[in-house]
Motif scaffolding. Structure first.
Motif, PDB file in Angstrom:
ATOM      1  N   ARG A 111     -19.968   7.770   4.821  1.00 54.22           N
ATOM      2  CA  ARG A 111     -21.264   7.102   4.684  1.00 54.22           C
ATOM      3  C   ARG A 111     -21.447   6.129   5.843  1.00 54.22           C
ATOM      4  O   ARG A 111     -20.472   5.695   6.465  1.00 54.22           O
ATOM      5  N   ARG A 161     -16.939  13.443  -7.405  1.00 55.12           N
ATOM      6  CA  ARG A 161     -17.983  12.977  -8.328  1.00 55.12           C
ATOM      7  C   ARG A 161     -19.184  13.918  -8.186  1.00 55.12           C
ATOM      8  O   ARG A 161     -19.664  14.118  -7.065  1.00 55.12           O
ATOM      9  N   ARG A 174     -10.907   4.634  -8.262  1.00 55.85           N
ATOM     10  CA  ARG A 174     -10.766   6.092  -8.157  1.00 55.85           C
ATOM     11  C   ARG A 174     -11.509   6.551  -6.912  1.00 55.85           C
ATOM     12  O   ARG A 174     -12.702   6.264  -6.762  1.00 55.85           O
ATOM     13  N   ASP A 221     -22.347  13.907  -5.348  1.00 55.96           N
ATOM     14  CA  ASP A 221     -22.069  13.243  -4.063  1.00 55.96           C
ATOM     15  C   ASP A 221     -22.306  14.209  -2.906  1.00 55.96           C
ATOM     16  O   ASP A 221     -21.883  15.367  -2.967  1.00 55.96           O
TER      17      ASP A 221
HETATM   18  N1  UFG Z   1     -16.824   6.216  -4.348  1.00 54.50           N
HETATM   19  C1  UFG Z   1     -15.518   6.330  -4.782  1.00 54.50           C
HETATM   20  N2  UFG Z   1     -15.139   5.617  -5.878  1.00 54.50           N
HETATM   21  C2  UFG Z   1     -16.011   4.817  -6.577  1.00 54.50           C
HETATM   22  C3  UFG Z   1     -17.342   4.706  -6.114  1.00 54.50           C
HETATM   23  C4  UFG Z   1     -17.712   5.429  -5.005  1.00 54.50           C
HETATM   24  O1  UFG Z   1     -14.709   7.052  -4.206  1.00 54.50           O
HETATM   25  O2  UFG Z   1     -15.606   4.216  -7.584  1.00 54.50           O
HETATM   26  C5  UFG Z   1     -17.237   6.960  -3.141  1.00 54.50           C
HETATM   27  C6  UFG Z   1     -18.349   7.938  -3.399  1.00 54.50           C
HETATM   28  O3  UFG Z   1     -17.818   9.175  -3.831  1.00 54.50           O
HETATM   29  C7  UFG Z   1     -19.018   7.995  -2.041  1.00 54.50           C
HETATM   30  C8  UFG Z   1     -18.832   6.605  -1.474  1.00 54.50           C
HETATM   31  O4  UFG Z   1     -17.766   6.032  -2.212  1.00 54.50           O
HETATM   32  O5  UFG Z   1     -18.344   8.888  -1.230  1.00 54.50           O
HETATM   33  C9  UFG Z   1     -20.051   5.725  -1.602  1.00 54.50           C
HETATM   34  O6  UFG Z   1     -20.500   5.770  -2.943  1.00 54.50           O
HETATM   35  P1  UFG Z   1     -21.573   4.745  -3.527  1.00 54.50           P
HETATM   36  O7  UFG Z   1     -21.713   5.043  -4.992  1.00 54.50           O
HETATM   37  O8  UFG Z   1     -21.221   3.357  -3.144  1.00 54.50           O
HETATM   38  O9  UFG Z   1     -22.931   5.094  -2.748  1.00 54.50           O
HETATM   39  P2  UFG Z   1     -23.661   6.511  -2.548  1.00 54.50           P
HETATM   40  O10 UFG Z   1     -23.401   6.931  -1.158  1.00 54.50           O
HETATM   41  O11 UFG Z   1     -23.337   7.429  -3.667  1.00 54.50           O
HETATM   42  O12 UFG Z   1     -25.191   6.095  -2.631  1.00 54.50           O
HETATM   43  C10 UFG Z   1     -25.933   6.203  -3.826  1.00 54.50           C
HETATM   44  C11 UFG Z   1     -27.322   6.776  -3.498  1.00 54.50           C
HETATM   45  C12 UFG Z   1     -28.177   5.776  -2.751  1.00 54.50           C
HETATM   46  C13 UFG Z   1     -28.216   4.533  -3.534  1.00 54.50           C
HETATM   47  C14 UFG Z   1     -26.836   4.019  -3.718  1.00 54.50           C
HETATM   48  C15 UFG Z   1     -26.850   2.744  -4.494  1.00 54.50           C
HETATM   49  O13 UFG Z   1     -27.206   7.926  -2.717  1.00 54.50           O
HETATM   50  O14 UFG Z   1     -29.481   6.246  -2.619  1.00 54.50           O
HETATM   51  O15 UFG Z   1     -26.046   4.997  -4.440  1.00 54.50           O
HETATM   52  O16 UFG Z   1     -27.153   2.942  -5.810  1.00 54.50           O
HETATM   53  F1  UFG Z   1     -28.989   3.631  -2.875  1.00 54.50           F
END
Ligand code: UFG
Length: 343
Positions: free
Chosen positions: A236, A300, A221, A303
Motif C-alpha cells: 500500500r 483477508r 495477524r 484485499d
Molecule cells: N492488514 C493486516 N493485518 C491487519 C490489518 C490489515 O495484515 O490486522 C493488512 C491488510 O491485509 C492490507 C494492509 O494491512 O494489506 C492495509 O490494510 P488496512 O485495513 O489498513 O487498509 P486497506 O488498504 O484495506 O484500505 C481500506 C480501504 C480504504 C479505506 C481504508 C480505511 O481500501 O478505502 O480501508 O478504512 F479508506
C-alpha cells in the motif's frame, strides 16, 4: 480577529478531519466543524484548541437532518468552502449493513450539495479514496486509470459520490469541486494530542499494530504472505495524515483562488511509494524500538494485492508533495497511542 475566511469541515472531530482543522487554523482560516460524533469524541475539539490556540466552532448535528443544515447555513454567512469528510468508513461493516452506508454516505452528500446550492457556497473538497481503482492494471496508478467495480458498499459510495459531485457541477450548479483520492493515511500529529481513534477492534493495520504493541491486542495477524509481491505481503501507499491534511488546504485554496483547470478535478493523494505489511512492521520496530508480536494468517477476503499512487499530476497541479517518511508515520502513531492511553 481577521481570518482568511470561513471553512466548513464536516467530520471535523474525526481522524483526518481533526488534522485538517488544525492545519486550516494554523493557515489563518476560521473553521466551523459539523459532526454528529457517531465515530469520534467531543474532546477532540479541546485538543484542536490546545494545539492551535484557537477553538473551532462546533455544531453537533447529522447531515441527514436537512432542517438543521438549512439553519446552519442561514446562521453562518460568507462561507468560502466546505471540506466534506463525514462518512461511515469501515469496509467490512459496509457489507453487513449496506443500507446504512448508502443512506449515510450518499444522502448526506446530496443534502450538503443542495444546501450549498441554496446558500450559494461554491467551493467543495470531497474525501474520496484509491479504493475507486480496485486492483489497477498498471502501477503506479494515475488519475486516468479506469474506476473498477467496487469491492464493497463503502467503496461504491465513494464512486457514486464522485459521480454525484461531477454531475451536479456539470448541470450548471455554481459549485466547483475537487475529489482527493487518498491512499492509506496513518500516523498522528507530532503533539500526540490527536490521532486515529478506532472504536472497538481496529480493522486497519496501523492502529492494530500500536494497540498490539501497547498490550491491548495479543497479536497482529498479517493477512497473507503468498501474494505476488517481493516479500509476499500486500503493498500500500501509506501517507502521513498531516501531509494528507495539508493537501486539503492547497485543494480548497486552488478553488478559492480559481486556479483550478476545470470545475471538477480529482487528484491522487499518496507518497508514490509502496510498502508491504512486513515493511510497515519493520519500520514500527525500528522507529519505536519495540518488538511486535505477529503471525501470518490467511488472506483477508476483499484485499487487493498491491497499489501505490502516481503522484505526478497532484504534485504538479496542487504544488504539494508528501514529505514525511514511513518511520515518521509509524513513530508518530505510536506516540499518539502512548499519549492517549497514559492520559
Ligand atoms: N492488514 C493486516 N493485518 C491487519 C490489518 C490489515 O495484515 O490486522 C493488512 C491488510 O491485509 C492490507 C494492509 O494491512 O494489506 C492495509 O490494510 P488496512 O485495513 O489498513 O487498509 P486497506 O488498504 O484495506 O484500505 C481500506 C480501504 C480504504 C479505506 C481504508 C480505511 O481500501 O478505502 O480501508 O478504512 F479508506
Amino acid at each position: 480577529m481577521t481570518t482568511k475566511g470561513k471553512i466548513v469541515v464536516t467530520g471535523g472531530t474525526g481522524y483526518i478531519g481533526s488534522h485538517t482543522t488544525v492545519e486550516l487554523i494554523q493557515q489563518g482560516y476560521e473553521v466551523l466543524i459539523i459532526d454528529n460524533l457517531s465515530n469520534s469524541e467531543a474532546f477532540i475539539v479541546d485538543r484542536i484548541e490546545q494545539i492551535s490556540g484557537v477553538r473551532p466552532s462546533f455544531f453537533e448535528f447529522d447531515l441527514l437532518d436537512q432542517e438543521k443544515m438549512d439553519a446552519f447555513f442561514n446562521q453562518n454567512k460568507d462561507i468560502q468552502g466546505v471540506i466534506h469528510f463525514a462518512a461511515a468508513k469501515a469496509v467490512g461493516e459496509s457489507v453487513q449493513i449496506p443500507l446504512h452506508y448508502y443512506r449515510n454516505n450518499l444522502v448526506t452528500m446530496i443534502n450538503l450539495l443542495e444546501a450549498m446550492k441554496k446558500h450559494q457556497v461554491v467551493n467543495f473538497v470531497f474525501s474520496s479514496s484509491c479504493t475507486v481503482y480496485g486492483q489497477p492494471d498498471q502501477l503506479p496508478v494515475t488519475e486516468n486509470a479506469p474506476v473498477k467495480p467496487a469491492e464493497s458498499p463503502y467503496g461504491y459510495t465513494k464512486q457514486v459520490n464522485e459521480a454525484i459531485l461531477n454531475d451536479t457541477i456539470k448541470s450548471g450548479a455554481n459549485i466547483k469541486g475537487i475529489a482527493l483520492r487518498y491512499f492509506n493515511p496513518i500516523g498522528a500529529h507530532h503533539s500526540g494530542l490527536i490521532g486515529e481513534l478506532p472504536r472497538g477492534v481496529p480493522n486497519n493495520l496501523m492502529p492494530f499494530i500500536t494497540q498490539t504493541a501497547y498490550g491491548i491486542r495479543e497479536q497482529l495477524r498479517v493477512f497473507g504472505s503468498d501474494y505476488s509481491t517481493p516479500d509476499g505481503s500486500c503493498i500500500r501507499d501509506y501517507i502521513h495524515v498531516v501531509d494528507l491534511a495539508k493537501a486539503h488546504i492547497v485543494a480548497i485554496e486552488r478553488l478559492i483562488k480559481g486556479t483550478n483547470k476545470s470545475n471538477y478535478e480529482m487528484f491522487n493523494i499518496g507518497t508514490g511509494n509502496g510498502f508491504s505489511v512486513f515493511e510497515v512492521i519493520q519500520s514500527f520496530e525500528r522507529s519505536t524500538g519495540k518488538k511486535l508480536n505477529y503471525k501470518v494468517v490467511d488472506r483477508r477476503p476483499g484485499d487487493i494485492e498491491q497499489i501505490w499512487a502516481d503522484t505526478t499530476i497532484g504534485n504538479k497541479e496542487l504544488g504539494w508533495k508528501a514529505e514525511k517518511t514511513l518511520d515518521e508515520m509509524t513513530l508518530s502513531a505510536w506516540q499518539w497511542e502512548l499519549n492517549y492511553r497514559n492520559k
